[in-house]
Every structure is written in C-alpha cells, then in structure tokens.
Enzyme design. Structure first.
Site, PDB file in Angstrom:
ATOM      1  N   CYS A 207       0.817  -1.216   0.000  1.00  6.48           N
ATOM      2  CA  CYS A 207       0.000   0.000   0.000  1.00  6.48           C
ATOM      3  C   CYS A 207       0.852   1.268   0.000  1.00  6.48           C
ATOM      4  O   CYS A 207       0.498   2.261  -0.627  1.00  6.48           O
ATOM      5  CB  CYS A 207      -0.950   0.008   1.199  1.00  6.48           C
TER       6      CYS A 207
ATOM      7  N   HIS B 201      -2.381   1.092   7.066  1.00  5.92           N
ATOM      8  CA  HIS B 201      -2.613   1.231   5.624  1.00  5.92           C
ATOM      9  C   HIS B 201      -2.200   2.620   5.157  1.00  5.92           C
ATOM     10  O   HIS B 201      -2.266   3.595   5.917  1.00  5.92           O
ATOM     11  CB  HIS B 201      -4.092   1.001   5.323  1.00  5.92           C
TER      12      HIS B 201
ATOM     13  N   ASP C  38      -8.621   4.303  -1.843  1.00  5.53           N
ATOM     14  CA  ASP C  38      -8.018   3.112  -1.258  1.00  5.53           C
ATOM     15  C   ASP C  38      -7.185   2.346  -2.276  1.00  5.53           C
ATOM     16  O   ASP C  38      -7.690   1.898  -3.302  1.00  5.53           O
ATOM     17  CB  ASP C  38      -9.115   2.203  -0.683  1.00  5.53           C
TER      18      ASP C  38
END
Length: 352
Positions: free
Chosen positions: A137, A242, A260
C-alpha cells in the site's frame, strides 16, 4: 530498482478476532468473514464471498511446512509455492463509510468538486494504482502520487518507458520480507523524499485543526497531494496499518475521499475527517510511534511545503514532523545513497 524502506502496522481490536487470517498491507491480522446472506452495506453492491476452511487454516501458511518431517525437501511439495487455504472477494465497507461509487458517494463527490475541494482528484484518478501485493500500500500510494505530479523517475520501467510502479520500489529488507511486512511511516518518508518535496506529520504532533486545514489545502490544488498512514481498525475496517491518498473533501459533511490502494479489498470511500484524524493516533507496534500523514509535491515546484510544517515542533525529535531536504537528483541517474534528515543512509537504489 528504485528504493524503498519497510512496514506499516497497527493494532486490531479483539472484536475482529476470528479463525481466518488475511495479509493486510504489512501484517497478518484476524479476519472477519461474511456470507452472502449477511447484512449488506447500504453503500456498496459488492458482497464478500468467502471460501472458509478449518479454523487452523491461514491465508499465507502452507498446508505442510517445508521443514516438516512429513515432507521431503526433494519432493515437489517442498519447492512448489503454497496456495492460500481461504480466499476473499472484497470486504463489506462499514456502514459509517460511504462508497465512492454509491449514489450518496457520487453526490458527495459532485458537491466537493463544485465547491473546489477536488482539484487534484483527476490527476490521481488518471494514475490510480491498485497495489500489486497485499503489503504494497505504501509503494502503490507513492507511485500514484508521483505519476499524478508527473515526476520523471529517471529510470526505465518497461520497454523504452520511464514510469513509477510499486513493484519497482525496493526496500532495505529482502523482497520476501517487504511482501510480508510492507513499510513503516519513516521508511515511506525516506522513499518519498528521494523523489519529491515532502512534509511528514505524526498524528500526535499535528492538531485536529491543522489536519483539516491541510486536507482543505491539498484538495484545492493539483500540485500537492496528501497520503494518509492510518489504522484501518479505527475506521471499522479489517486489517492493520494502511497507506492511501486523499482525493477530495466534502465540507458540508466534514468527510474526505480516501482513494483506497487496496481496491480488491475495499472501494474508495468517504470517511469522517475527525475519525480519520483519530485513526492516525494508534501506535505502530513495529516502531512504537503513531502514524500520520504526508504532504507531497514536486521538488522543482515553486510551492514551499515548509510553510505547512507543524508549528512549535522539535524536528530533531523521533516523533516529530519531518521536512527532508535532499540534494537535487540528476535527471538521468538515481543516487546510490539518500539521507533521511538524520545523516544516515536508509535507502539505496540500483542503477540501470
């Protein structure tokens, strides 16, 4: 390869405990399964389909360890890559979050755009990158932002083309360790600052008002972007720490659009800014420090990000915001040693 530095993690509440496990951007944490008959999120049309096996099944563990006496090191089973015992098709988005593609999400976005708080969205959307590994991520978010800023990486991607891609970002750790553990806040800062002008702000050093101000600032421009390092659990999601960029801000409802990077898990979503701020506070057990966020712009930009640094902060402190000033990078060669502001080599790059 372009360089990178390490992992992103946060504590997951005991309420998420369960027999299944998932790899979530840097760490293995208990997962929650949903069946098709379960309660559907009003903001998402995608239901998670889980293939559940016995409780001892683990997403990333082989059925029989290679070093098990039951397995010969010369057998095909000893060398063949292990397959997950359980698979998922996305997760249910928590009810308090609004899916970007839902009717409510589209309404929020249109109003954000009309009010001038989505100026950089199209730059990000045009370069959106789904992370290529469950723990990538950080690299994925950074690649997305650097491409949105039209930064030339100065090295070949594929064929004759120069481009940023998360799998080309390399860590101080081994490749297998990076895939399993991701990167920390400081390592993201180290990597990002080798390609762009960056300010990093820990959740404990930036006030709530400052966080809102910075979101408003970046969403009104297309030459600076914000990447969050947050705890998913604080937003009611499964998994651990994240990284993802901010794409828009809706002033009327005080919600921000999080693009995201793990699109296979959750869609992009609008979340309450106060809750997002709270999600920066949990301590990363890897570093014993809170998370935070980054403001990133081109190194050759006329924009001086130092003006956005947190006031009254000791920048020599471990948990302070960071303004990293590196020498200019030649256009054709990536440097072999980079500084993280503390005169220590934390990242390196392989020349082509």
């Amino acid at each position: 390869m372009v360089s990178l530095c390490k992992r992103s993690a946060h504590l997951t509440p005991a309420s998420l405990a369960g027999p299944l496990a998932e790899i979530s951007c840097g760490s293995k944490r208990p997962a929650v399964s949903f069946d098709k008959a379960g309660s559907a999120n009003s903001h998402s049309t995608h239901l998670e389909k889980t293939v559940a096996l016995p409780a001892e099944a683990s997403v990333d563990s082989p059925e029989t360890p290679v070093d098990s006496p039951e397995t010969s090191v010369n057998s095909p089973e000893a060398t063949a890559p292990s397959s997950p015992k359980v698979t998922f098709y996305r997760r249910e988005l928590p009810e308090e979050l609004v899916s970007f593609t839902s009717a409510d999400g589209r309404k929020l976005f249109k109003e954000s755009l009309n009010s001038g708080y989505a100026e950089g969205y199209f730059n990000l959307a045009g370069n959106f990158t789904v992370q290529s590994e469950p723990a990538y991520c950080g690299p994925s978010s950074l690649a997305m932002v650097l491409n949105a800023l039209e930064v030339d990486p100065g090295r070949r991607w594929k064929g004759v083309w120069r481009w940023y891609s998360d799998e080309l970002l390399e860590s101080c750790r081994t490749e297998s360790d990076l895939k399993a553990n991701g990167i920390t806040f400081d390592q993201f800062l180290c990597l990002a600052s080798s390609h762009a002008q960056v300010i990093a702000k820990r959740g404990t050093t930036a006030s709530r008002e400052e966080f809102v101000r910075d979101i408003k600032y970046v969403t009104q421009r297309d030459d600076v972007f914000m990447v969050l390092s947050f705890a998913r659990a604080a937003m009611g999601q499964t998994g651990d720490g994240h990284f993802s960029p901010i794409g828009a801000f809706h002033e009327g409802s005080n919600q921000a659009l999080v693009l995201d990077s793990a699109r296979y898990k959750y869609p992009s979503w609008f979340g309450d800014v106060d809750r997002l701020y709270d999600s920066l506070q949990p301590v990363d057990p890897e570093t014993n420090l809170p998370r935070g966020y980054f403001l990133i712009s081109r190194r050759d930009s006329r924009l001086d990000l130092s003006l956005l640094a947190s006031p009254n902060v000791d920048h020599d402190s471990k948990d302070s915001s960071g303004i990293v000033d590196l020498p200019e990078r030649p256009a054709d060669v990536f440097p072999t040693t980079l500084s993280c502001g503390k005169k220590s080599s934390c990242c390196s790059a392989k020349k082509l």
